[in-house]
Design a protein around this motif. Structure first.
Motif, PDB file in Angstrom:
ATOM      1  N   ASP A 190       3.763  -7.541  -0.097  1.00 57.50           N
ATOM      2  CA  ASP A 190       4.240  -7.053   1.241  1.00 57.50           C
ATOM      3  C   ASP A 190       5.140  -6.100   1.504  1.00 57.50           C
ATOM      4  OD1 ASP A 190       2.433  -8.901   2.693  1.00 57.50           O
ATOM      5  OD2 ASP A 190       4.103 -10.495   2.352  1.00 57.50           O
ATOM      6  N   GLY A 191       5.818  -5.674   0.527  1.00 60.60           N
ATOM      7  CA  GLY A 191       6.942  -4.815   0.461  1.00 60.60           C
ATOM      8  C   GLY A 191       6.460  -2.882  -0.034  1.00 60.60           C
ATOM      9  N   VAL A 192       4.973  -3.077  -0.017  1.00 59.66           N
ATOM     10  CA  VAL A 192       4.690  -1.767  -0.303  1.00 59.66           C
ATOM     11  C   VAL A 192       3.401  -1.373   0.450  1.00 59.66           C
ATOM     12  CG1 VAL A 192       3.272  -0.531  -2.361  1.00 59.66           C
ATOM     13  CG2 VAL A 192       4.905  -2.472  -2.957  1.00 59.66           C
ATOM     14  N   THR A 193       3.638  -0.014   0.838  1.00 58.53           N
ATOM     15  CA  THR A 193       2.352   0.431   1.734  1.00 58.53           C
ATOM     16  C   THR A 193       1.677   1.253   0.716  1.00 58.53           C
ATOM     17  OG1 THR A 193       3.808   2.695   1.801  1.00 58.53           O
ATOM     18  CG2 THR A 193       4.260   0.790   3.187  1.00 58.53           C
ATOM     19  N   VAL A 194       0.431   1.612   1.499  1.00 57.76           N
ATOM     20  CA  VAL A 194      -0.773   2.496   0.847  1.00 57.76           C
ATOM     21  C   VAL A 194      -0.103   3.913   0.563  1.00 57.76           C
ATOM     22  CG1 VAL A 194      -3.025   3.556   1.199  1.00 57.76           C
ATOM     23  CG2 VAL A 194      -2.782   0.976   1.665  1.00 57.76           C
ATOM     24  N   ALA A 195       0.642   4.436   1.514  1.00 61.50           N
ATOM     25  CA  ALA A 195       1.288   5.608   1.411  1.00 61.50           C
ATOM     26  C   ALA A 195       2.100   5.601   0.166  1.00 61.50           C
ATOM     27  CB  ALA A 195       2.100   5.967   2.492  1.00 61.50           C
ATOM     28  N   GLU A 196       2.899   4.613  -0.279  1.00 59.59           N
ATOM     29  CA  GLU A 196       3.732   4.411  -1.256  1.00 59.59           C
ATOM     30  C   GLU A 196       2.980   4.592  -2.779  1.00 59.59           C
ATOM     31  OE1 GLU A 196       7.728   2.489   0.489  1.00 59.59           O
ATOM     32  OE2 GLU A 196       6.030   1.335   0.128  1.00 59.59           O
ATOM     33  N   ILE A 197       1.924   3.914  -2.614  1.00 62.35           N
ATOM     34  CA  ILE A 197       0.930   3.471  -3.807  1.00 62.35           C
ATOM     35  C   ILE A 197       0.334   5.129  -4.068  1.00 62.35           C
ATOM     36  CG2 ILE A 197      -1.224   2.670  -4.506  1.00 62.35           C
ATOM     37  CD1 ILE A 197      -0.668   0.183  -2.778  1.00 62.35           C
ATOM     38  N   ALA A 198      -0.270   5.668  -3.107  1.00 65.30           N
ATOM     39  CA  ALA A 198      -0.726   6.987  -3.315  1.00 65.30           C
ATOM     40  C   ALA A 198       0.358   7.715  -3.763  1.00 65.30           C
ATOM     41  CB  ALA A 198      -1.478   7.655  -2.108  1.00 65.30           C
ATOM     42  N   ALA A 199       1.492   7.913  -3.360  1.00 61.14           N
ATOM     43  CA  ALA A 199       2.567   8.787  -3.761  1.00 61.14           C
ATOM     44  C   ALA A 199       2.944   8.281  -5.275  1.00 61.14           C
ATOM     45  CB  ALA A 199       3.955   8.819  -2.631  1.00 61.14           C
ATOM     46  N   ALA A 200       2.919   7.199  -5.641  1.00 58.72           N
ATOM     47  CA  ALA A 200       3.265   6.777  -6.813  1.00 58.72           C
ATOM     48  C   ALA A 200       2.360   7.377  -7.957  1.00 58.72           C
ATOM     49  CB  ALA A 200       3.598   5.487  -7.021  1.00 58.72           C
TER      50      ALA A 200
END
Length: 199
Positions: free
Chosen positions: A26-36
Motif C-alpha cells: 500500500d505504500g507504493v504508487t505506480v508512478a514510483e514503480i515506473a520511476a524505479a
C-alpha cells in the motif's frame, strides 16, 4: 526516456517487488514503480492494469502448464484405464504437477520467495492468491470430468494436486531448502500417496 525497451515488463515487475517488500504494497504508487524501473507510467499501463497485476500476471499461462499435463495421452486405448482407476487419475495429476514445475527453475526461487512475502503481508493479496489457486483446482477438475472421471474423484484429485503444489512451493521458497522445485514437489506427492494408501 525510451518507453518501449526490451524487458520492460520484467524491469517493472522487479522494481515493483523490491518496493513492495521494503515499503509495503500500500505504500507504493505506480508512478514510483515506473520511476524505479526507469520507465513512464504510460509504459507501466501498457503491461499491467494496476499495481496488483504485477504480482498476478500470466494466470492463463500458469494454468496451462498444469492443463498440458492433465491432457496426457488421449489415445482411446488408455482412456478407460485412466478414468477407471484412482491410480490412473493420480498419474494424470502428477503429470500436471510436473508440467507446472517447469515454471519454477532455480533462478526464479529468490523472486518467488520475495513475491510470497509481499502477498503474505497483505490480506487483499492473500485473497487474490487463494482465488487463483481455487480457480486452478476448478479448471483441473473440469478437464478430468471431460475425460470421463466422475465428479467426486475429479474434484478430490484436482484439489489434492493444488494442495501438493502449495505445500511444495512453501517448502521450496524456505531459505534452508536445497532441493529443486520438481524434487520437492515429487516428495510431497509421494507423501500424499502414502497417506492415501494408509487410509
Amino acid at each position: 526516456m525510451a518507453r518501449w525497451q526490451p524487458g520492460s515488463a520484467e524491469r517493472l515487475r522487479n522494481a515493483a517487488l523490491e518496493l513492495f517488500e521494503t515499503r509495503g504494497f500500500d505504500g507504493v504508487t505506480v508512478a514510483e514503480i515506473a520511476a524505479a524501473a526507469g520507465l513512464t507510467e504510460r509504459t507501466f499501463f501498457r503491461y499491467f492494469a494496476d499495481k496488483r497485476e504485477v504480482l498476478f500476471t500470466d494466470q492463463a499461462r500458469f494454468e496451462q502448464f498444469f492443463l498440458d499435463g492433465l491432457a496426457g495421452d488421449s489415445d482411446a486405448s488408455t482412456e478407460l484405464e485412466l478414468v477407471g482407476s484412482t491410480d490412473g487419475v493420480m498419474k494424470l495429476v502428477f503429470a500436471a504437477l510436473e508440467g507446472a514445475a517447469m515454471l519454477f527453475p532455480e533462478e526464479r526461487r529468490n523472486w518467488s520467495a520475495m513475491r510470497q512475502r509481499v502477498i503474505n503481508a497483505h490480506p487483499g493479496l492473500q485473497e487474490r492468491e487463494l482465488i487463483k489457486l481455487s480457480t486452478l483446482a476448478e479448471t483441473m477438475a473440469d478437464v478430468l470430468r471431460q475425460r470421463g472421471v466422475d465428479t467426486v474423484t475429479a474434484t478430490l484429485a484436482a484439489e489434492s494436486g493444488v494442495t501438493v503444489f502449495r505445500a511444495a512451493f512453501a517448502i521450496w521458497i524456505a531459505a534452508e531448502e536445497p532441493r529443486g522445485f520438481s524434487e520437492v514437489q515429487h516428495s510431497v506427492f509421494q507423501q500424499l500417496r502414502t497417506l492415501i494408501a494408509a487410509g
